[in-house]
Design a protein around this motif. Structure first.
Motif, PDB file in Angstrom:
ATOM      1  N   GLY A  56       0.821  -1.201   0.000  1.00 31.68           N
ATOM      2  CA  GLY A  56       0.000   0.000   0.000  1.00 31.68           C
ATOM      3  C   GLY A  56       0.851   1.245   0.000  1.00 31.68           C
ATOM      4  O   GLY A  56       2.095   1.176   0.062  1.00 31.68           O
ATOM      5  N   PRO A  57       0.214   2.406  -0.052  1.00 36.45           N
ATOM      6  CA  PRO A  57       0.973   3.663  -0.090  1.00 36.45           C
ATOM      7  C   PRO A  57       1.843   3.905   1.133  1.00 36.45           C
ATOM      8  O   PRO A  57       2.810   4.653   1.064  1.00 36.45           O
ATOM      9  N   GLY A  58       1.526   3.253   2.240  1.00 34.11           N
ATOM     10  CA  GLY A  58       2.339   3.436   3.437  1.00 34.11           C
ATOM     11  C   GLY A  58       3.554   2.542   3.511  1.00 34.11           C
ATOM     12  O   GLY A  58       4.408   2.718   4.382  1.00 34.11           O
ATOM     13  N   THR A  59       3.671   1.593   2.572  1.00 32.21           N
ATOM     14  CA  THR A  59       4.771   0.620   2.635  1.00 32.21           C
ATOM     15  C   THR A  59       6.156   1.263   2.608  1.00 32.21           C
ATOM     16  O   THR A  59       6.988   0.979   3.492  1.00 32.21           O
ATOM     17  N   PRO A  60       6.461   2.136   1.633  1.00 29.06           N
ATOM     18  CA  PRO A  60       7.813   2.729   1.626  1.00 29.06           C
ATOM     19  C   PRO A  60       8.108   3.527   2.894  1.00 29.06           C
ATOM     20  O   PRO A  60       9.224   3.446   3.439  1.00 29.06           O
ATOM     21  N   ALA A  61       7.128   4.295   3.370  1.00 29.22           N
ATOM     22  CA  ALA A  61       7.351   5.099   4.573  1.00 29.22           C
ATOM     23  C   ALA A  61       7.579   4.213   5.790  1.00 29.22           C
ATOM     24  O   ALA A  61       8.451   4.498   6.630  1.00 29.22           O
ATOM     25  N   LEU A  64      11.046   2.822   5.649  1.00 26.55           N
ATOM     26  CA  LEU A  64      12.019   3.881   5.912  1.00 26.55           C
ATOM     27  C   LEU A  64      12.077   4.229   7.396  1.00 26.55           C
ATOM     28  O   LEU A  64      13.165   4.359   7.979  1.00 26.55           O
ATOM     29  N   VAL A  65      10.910   4.391   8.037  1.00 29.01           N
ATOM     30  CA  VAL A  65      10.882   4.709   9.467  1.00 29.01           C
ATOM     31  C   VAL A  65      11.528   3.587  10.271  1.00 29.01           C
ATOM     32  O   VAL A  65      12.318   3.833  11.200  1.00 29.01           O
ATOM     33  N   ALA A  66      11.194   2.344   9.917  1.00 24.81           N
ATOM     34  CA  ALA A  66      11.772   1.208  10.633  1.00 24.81           C
ATOM     35  C   ALA A  66      13.290   1.167  10.485  1.00 24.81           C
ATOM     36  O   ALA A  66      14.029   1.024  11.471  1.00 24.81           O
ATOM     37  N   ALA A  67      13.766   1.327   9.252  1.00 25.09           N
ATOM     38  CA  ALA A  67      15.210   1.271   9.013  1.00 25.09           C
ATOM     39  C   ALA A  67      15.945   2.391   9.743  1.00 25.09           C
ATOM     40  O   ALA A  67      17.001   2.159  10.363  1.00 25.09           O
ATOM     41  N   ALA A  68      15.406   3.590   9.680  1.00 24.24           N
ATOM     42  CA  ALA A  68      16.056   4.720  10.347  1.00 24.24           C
ATOM     43  C   ALA A  68      16.093   4.526  11.863  1.00 24.24           C
ATOM     44  O   ALA A  68      17.102   4.840  12.521  1.00 24.24           O
ATOM     45  N   PHE A  98       1.231   6.020  11.585  1.00 22.20           N
ATOM     46  CA  PHE A  98       0.597   6.503  10.353  1.00 22.20           C
ATOM     47  C   PHE A  98       1.023   5.660   9.148  1.00 22.20           C
ATOM     48  O   PHE A  98       0.196   5.274   8.311  1.00 22.20           O
ATOM     49  N   SER A  99       2.317   5.391   9.023  1.00 20.60           N
ATOM     50  CA  SER A  99       2.801   4.661   7.849  1.00 20.60           C
ATOM     51  C   SER A  99       2.246   3.238   7.816  1.00 20.60           C
ATOM     52  O   SER A  99       1.872   2.732   6.745  1.00 20.60           O
ATOM     53  N   LEU A 100       2.168   2.579   8.971  1.00 21.33           N
ATOM     54  CA  LEU A 100       1.586   1.237   9.010  1.00 21.33           C
ATOM     55  C   LEU A 100       0.106   1.272   8.644  1.00 21.33           C
ATOM     56  O   LEU A 100      -0.383   0.423   7.888  1.00 21.33           O
ATOM     57  N   ALA A 101      -0.624   2.261   9.169  1.00 19.38           N
ATOM     58  CA  ALA A 101      -2.050   2.374   8.848  1.00 19.38           C
ATOM     59  C   ALA A 101      -2.260   2.611   7.360  1.00 19.38           C
ATOM     60  O   ALA A 101      -3.193   2.068   6.754  1.00 19.38           O
ATOM     61  N   LEU A 102      -1.385   3.401   6.764  1.00 18.02           N
ATOM     62  CA  LEU A 102      -1.552   3.756   5.346  1.00 18.02           C
ATOM     63  C   LEU A 102      -1.150   2.633   4.397  1.00 18.02           C
ATOM     64  O   LEU A 102      -1.343   2.747   3.184  1.00 18.02           O
ATOM     65  N   ILE A 103      -0.617   1.540   4.926  1.00 13.66           N
ATOM     66  CA  ILE A 103      -0.410   0.362   4.089  1.00 13.66           C
ATOM     67  C   ILE A 103      -1.759  -0.116   3.558  1.00 13.66           C
ATOM     68  O   ILE A 103      -1.866  -0.628   2.440  1.00 13.66           O
TER      69      ILE A 103
END
Length: 444
Positions: A56-61, A64-68, A98-103
């Protein structure tokens, strides 16, 4: 005698492995029961979810948040000034949720969550006369009553629903605003826990816990569930109590009491947060004078609702009756009493299972070199675990505890402060959250 680091790490891995086996057993046994008897009323036991691999649209974010957080989180948590660490933790936790929800996309992941037929926004128009609705609130709890409340409204005291009524009144209408409210407020729970650890135990331990509080798998259900908002209110009640008893602040004591009162009128089960509050009082041994504003603040919300015509005890009695009538199905206690704990593993992660092992070791050790701050944190975590176990044994939480127990789960995560090699454990936490959110369509 000091144990070798490698031996301690092996024991951590054993604890994590045992937790993984518990989840595996809950999945396999749950599938068998659901396929043969159809009594669990969840599609992917032990979670209320459906198998549906997706991006979903939240996947890249989210990645990225997890990696950082994995790469830079432990070092930044150790070096940032305390006043900068708290907003950084809140901001990162908010971004992670937010990023997980937007997946699942904006509509399904956030805007629609609190608008389904079970949820609070379905009854906004029935609160046009708030006082009148509160006076007759208990008349609509039982399934056979006229215009009985949907599941979540009946299952909570009216302060939960009133939150969304008031948001609607100030112009923040609809599921989008309600979802954003739960995410943004819910993300502050990690800050409240950090404040509590620093006040009662040690700033170094709080800093070590920070990345784990930010990158919790629980974020999958904190976006969007009203229980995330409940978790934050309860966490700030405890945090303000910790500040009150360590600083001697009458204002913090009164504010803590006010939030504890509100907590009890958001969710019946959150009365068990009193066990965590009791641990704070035992650890800090406050001056008796602080109990006056604490109790005065505690009385405010119950007094207001009682004078408005809502009877908390009667409502809870009727809710138990509704639960026993089969609201949500008659789910087998024999499965859920242990499968609920598997849900807890999924919201707190394998790192927390290892951290709880170390927590137990801290409490059991009687060596002269033990640090009192570590024991204080261990006792706080143990109190949260006790509250969760009491909730489990009560039988009033059979299934869906991945969201219902968020207010307790946030207090188990600090056990990860005892772990060595934090980046490896953070990686495990992030992978679990990402897999859950990408492989399953969760119900909350």
């Amino acid at each position: 005698m000091t144990r070798s680091p490698s031996r301690a790490l092996r024991r951590d891995l054993y604890a994590a492995g045992a937790a993984a086996l518990l989840v595996t057993a809950a999945v396999l046994v749950g599938r068998h029961i659901q396929d043969t008897r159809h009594t669990l009323f969840v599609s992917w036991p032990p979670l209320l979810a459906n198998w549906d691999p997706h991006l979903g649209p939240g996947t890249p974010a989210a990645v990225l948040v997890a990696a950082a957080t994995i790469v830079y989180g432990p070092a930044l948590a150790a070096r940032l000034p305390w006043r900068a660490l708290l907003p950084a933790a809140w901001g990162t936790a908010t971004a992670w949720i937010f990023s997980l929800a937007l997946i699942d996309g904006w509509h399904r992941g956030i805007a629609r969550r609190l608008t389904t037929r079970y949820e609070y926004l379905q009854v906004i128009d029935r609160f046009d006369d708030i006082h009148g609705t509160l006076r007759t609130f208990t008349d609509h709890i039982l399934l056979g009553s006229p215009d009985h409340w949907p599941a979540h409204i009946a299952g909570h005291p009216p302060a939960a629903t009133l939150t969304f009524v008031l948001l609607d009144r100030v112009g923040l209408r609809g599921g989008g605003w309600a979802g954003v409210w739960c995410i943004v407020v819910g993300a502050t729970a990690c800050v409240a826990v950090l404040v509590t650890i620093r006040a009662l135990a040690d700033e170094t331990l709080a800093r070590r816990a920070a990345p784990f509080l930010v990158l919790a798998p629980a974020a999958v259900w904190m976006g969007t569930s009203a229980d995330a908002y409940f978790a934050a209110v309860a966490a700030w009640a405890v945090a303000l109590l910790a500040l009150a008893v360590t600083r001697g602040s009458l204002w913090c004591a009164g504010a803590s009491g006010l939030l504890f009162g509100l907590t009890c009128y958001l969710s019946y089960g959150l009365t068990l947060v009193a066990l965590i509050a009791a641990a704070v009082l035992v650890l800090a041994r406050p001056r008796p004078v602080l109990l006056v504003p604490l109790l005065a603040g505690l009385a405010v919300v119950p007094t207001v609702f009682t004078l408005a015509g809502f009877d908390w005890w009667e409502a809870y009695r009727l809710l138990v009756t509704r639960y026993n009538q089969g609201a949500g199905g008659i789910r087998p206690y024999g499965y859920w009493v242990w499968a609920n704990l598997a849900c807890t593993v999924l919201i707190t992660g394998l790192a927390t299972a290892a951290g709880l092992r170390r927590t137990g070791a801290v409490l059991l050790r009687r060596e002269r070199g033990d640090r009192s701050d570590a024991r204080r944190l261990a006792l706080l975590v143990a109190a949260a675990l006790l509250a969760l176990l009491v909730a489990d044994l009560s039988g009033m939480s059979k299934a869906e505890t991945e969201r219902i127990w968020l207010p307790f789960a946030v207090w188990l995560l600090p056990a990860c402060a005892f772990l060595t090699r934090p980046r490896g454990w953070l990686l495990a936490q992030a992978l679990l959250a990402l897999l859950l959110n990408h492989l399953l369509r969760t119900g909350w």
